[in-house]
Design a protein around this motif. Sequence first.
Motif, short mmCIF file in Angstrom:
data_model
loop_
_atom_site.label_atom_id
_atom_site.label_comp_id
_atom_site.label_asym_id
_atom_site.label_seq_id
_atom_site.Cartn_x
_atom_site.Cartn_y
_atom_site.Cartn_z
N GLU A 162 61.39 126.39 19.83
CA GLU A 162 60.25 126.23 20.74
C GLU A 162 59.21 126.08 19.71
N PRO A 163 59.44 125.37 18.21
CA PRO A 163 58.18 125.29 17.43
C PRO A 163 57.08 125.74 17.91
N PHE A 164 56.58 124.77 19.20
CA PHE A 164 55.42 124.90 19.33
C PHE A 164 54.47 125.17 20.32
N GLY A 165 56.30 126.24 21.18
CA GLY A 165 55.81 127.00 22.25
C GLY A 165 54.77 127.98 22.41
N ALA A 166 53.98 128.62 21.93
CA ALA A 166 52.94 128.94 21.29
C ALA A 166 51.59 129.36 21.71
N LEU A 167 51.36 127.37 21.46
CA LEU A 167 50.46 126.76 20.47
C LEU A 167 49.50 126.07 21.25
N ASP A 168 48.27 125.93 21.73
CA ASP A 168 47.61 124.82 22.23
C ASP A 168 47.96 123.69 22.92
N ALA A 169 48.30 122.99 23.80
CA ALA A 169 48.15 121.31 24.05
C ALA A 169 47.66 121.10 22.30
N GLN A 170 46.35 120.90 21.87
CA GLN A 170 45.89 119.81 21.92
C GLN A 170 46.42 119.84 20.17
N VAL A 171 46.50 120.97 20.19
CA VAL A 171 47.45 121.42 18.63
C VAL A 171 49.21 120.47 18.69
N ARG A 172 49.30 121.36 19.73
CA ARG A 172 50.71 121.16 19.84
C ARG A 172 50.91 119.27 19.51
N LYS A 173 50.05 118.54 20.36
CA LYS A 173 49.87 116.80 19.73
C LYS A 173 50.24 116.49 18.61
N GLU A 174 49.67 117.50 17.89
CA GLU A 174 49.17 116.74 16.55
C GLU A 174 50.40 117.68 15.74
N LEU A 175 50.91 118.37 16.27
CA LEU A 175 51.88 118.90 15.36
C LEU A 175 52.97 118.62 15.62
N ARG A 176 53.44 117.75 16.92
CA ARG A 176 54.85 117.10 17.44
C ARG A 176 54.93 115.54 16.45
N ARG A 177 52.87 114.94 16.43
CA ARG A 177 53.12 113.84 15.27
C ARG A 177 53.71 114.70 14.06
N TRP A 178 53.13 115.60 13.39
CA TRP A 178 53.11 115.64 12.12
C TRP A 178 54.59 116.05 11.85
N LEU A 179 55.09 116.34 12.84
CA LEU A 179 57.14 116.66 12.18
C LEU A 179 57.66 115.67 12.47
N ARG A 180 57.53 114.71 13.35
CA ARG A 180 58.18 113.00 13.19
C ARG A 180 57.75 112.78 12.34
N ARG A 181 56.63 112.69 11.41
CA ARG A 181 56.57 112.16 9.48
C ARG A 181 57.33 112.93 8.85
#
Lengths: 359, 385
Positions: A162-181
Amino acid sequence: MSIQVENIHKQFGAFTALNQVSLDFPTGELVALLGPSGCGKTTLLRVIAGLETADSGRVILEGEDASGTHVRERQVGFVFQHYALFRHMTVFENVAFGLRVKPRRERPNEAEIKKRVHRLLELVQLDWLADRFPAQLSGGQRQRIALARALAVEPRVLLLDEPFGALDAQVRKELRRWLRRLHDELHVTSIFVTHDQEEALEVADRVVLMNKGKVEQVGTPQQVYEHPATPFVYGFLGAVNLFHGRVDGEHVRVGEAVLPHDGRDAAHGVDVVGFARPHELDIVTDLGSSQGVEATVARVLAFGASVRVELDAIAGAEGQPRHYEVVLGRERLAELALTEGQRVRLVPSQLRVFPREAA
Amino acid sequence: MRASSSADNGAGRAELATTDGRQQLRLSGDWTLPHYAALSGEVAALRAGLPPDLAVDVAQLGALDTAGAALLLHLLGQERLRSLLGGGSALPAERRALLQAVAQAVGERPEPLAEPRHSALGDVLEHVGITVGVFRRHLTDLLGFIGLTLEALFLTLLRPWRWRMTSLIANLEKTALDAVPIVALLTFLVGAVVAFLGATVLADFGASIFTVDLVAFSFLREFGVLLTAILVAGRTASAFTAQIGSMKANEEIDAIRVLGLNPIELLVLPRVFALLLALPMLTFIAMLSGIVGGMLVCALTLDISPVMFLSIFENDVGLRHFLVGLAKAPVFAFLIAVIGCMEGFKVSGSAQSVGEHTTSAVVQSIFVVILLDAVAALFCMEMGW
């Protein structure tokens, strides 16, 4: 590195966390383990990492049985939900830690460590934070440092809990894209655990859906979203409308009403549960026909590109849901001219039915 | 969740009436939460005496909510309620739905078993049994953890390059140097108190001079090491538990393991070594400071000058008493450190768990220290040391 798990079983007292789970994670893929809290996904991840031992079953890493090997020999990188950064070390020291503590033979020299840490920090785009302490970073930055630390030891597998479980929605979304890249760049076999279906569908190559210690479905995001194999998967991936009824030839009879269905898995006279996504329901204002389920319009939420209509069910037989949700195009809404409290009929354009016991 | 909310109908009532030779239960008034206490009394009184084929009159039933419905279910039981809900019922549909929902919810949850009858003796024995079980578990845990620590210790001893000197020195500073003031002050005060006691009691026998021996023996053999160990147990064992426990709760221990390291080697060994060095040093300071306390009291109240005190001391007290006291220090140190670290590893998840295990660490280590000291005192006495 490919990972296989075979018949993993794990029990915590009377609670079965994993019930004979067998899965195959091919090399270089990013796989999401998706499921509600307590479904065993984190336990499975910890078993693969070697932080937890299974009661029975095998973990096979690259064709070799690793069930008995110690966590340090499995060469996994693990990213924790709450980062687990060492608080008394700077960002640089945190990332370098895994390298510094290697046995002398394998340990790179100081200059090499410095080079590698800086390269990793550049990779996670946080090179400028090297001298800060974890407490001085934001949640998203901490998680990226945690990821850099996990990658520092050049793991053969990357496991993210759950790497993004403790983050807010905006940051999650950004990190998601970043993780994929990042994954596209590194191509290290990765498994990440999440309970957020949107996250799983967006990031992963493949999604494993789990419920109550069992695997419900494995497939690409498109497969699992469009062709859910079980009622649980249907309900878990996105909003859904439920109809309890009985198959009657070509139709499903719900109380007085009649609905068309997709014809699969449904013998005549079987009690079924029908599922339709909000965009698969249409609203008909003609009350005369027996097609469709009756409901009253409760609220029309007209913002964004599409319109969401919430409807209340007409009080009827037990077991029927009380609310429905329909998504319409703006033109369709204008055609219908719905008012709150109006009685309408809901006709699914597609209705997937499952026998009642399975639900 | 009220199925009907007509005007106030007064408190709910249930009456048993006999009409035409048949018993009839008449329900009236509001069966709602405000009347729950009164109603439950009535229900309890009526419940036992109801005949199996009972007609129920609900015509005068006022409001009904889930609390009332649950009581009604309790009064009538599932069987009778089902027949009440069945065909030809006088109840409106929404009432029936409410009762059905409540009956279903209660039906899914079986009635709790009747509380087993307690006897005082049985309770005491049960409690003793549970406590012994817990004690046994603590003991096996402790022995297991000692084994793990010793294993890591021997593996590391042979590889000096894996000694973690920085961590050791940091822990040494925290456990030894920072504890000097409190240990010195406390033992100084206890030394003074012991001397006062000696002065008062021994004066009756005209043996005030032996106060010197009292202070010297007690501090060299027992009080120096015991007081220090208890202080260190409260101060350091709790700190170890809290440090390791918060790392555990923060998943840092898992992170260490995933990086291929042994958390015992990394976290426990430096702490154990630090305390192994710290406690003997602190004990020495405690002995000195206690004796100085005693000496001061002797000088002020008994007119035994420090020079005289020291010469008596030198004549009467052998070196072995000092050695007996000091020899116990490393043993206590090892146990205190191991218990503190072990409780830290037992922490699970929450901050509350950190607190619980910190308390447990302090209690356990003080218990072990005093127990061991008592055993050692007996042993030394028998051996004539």
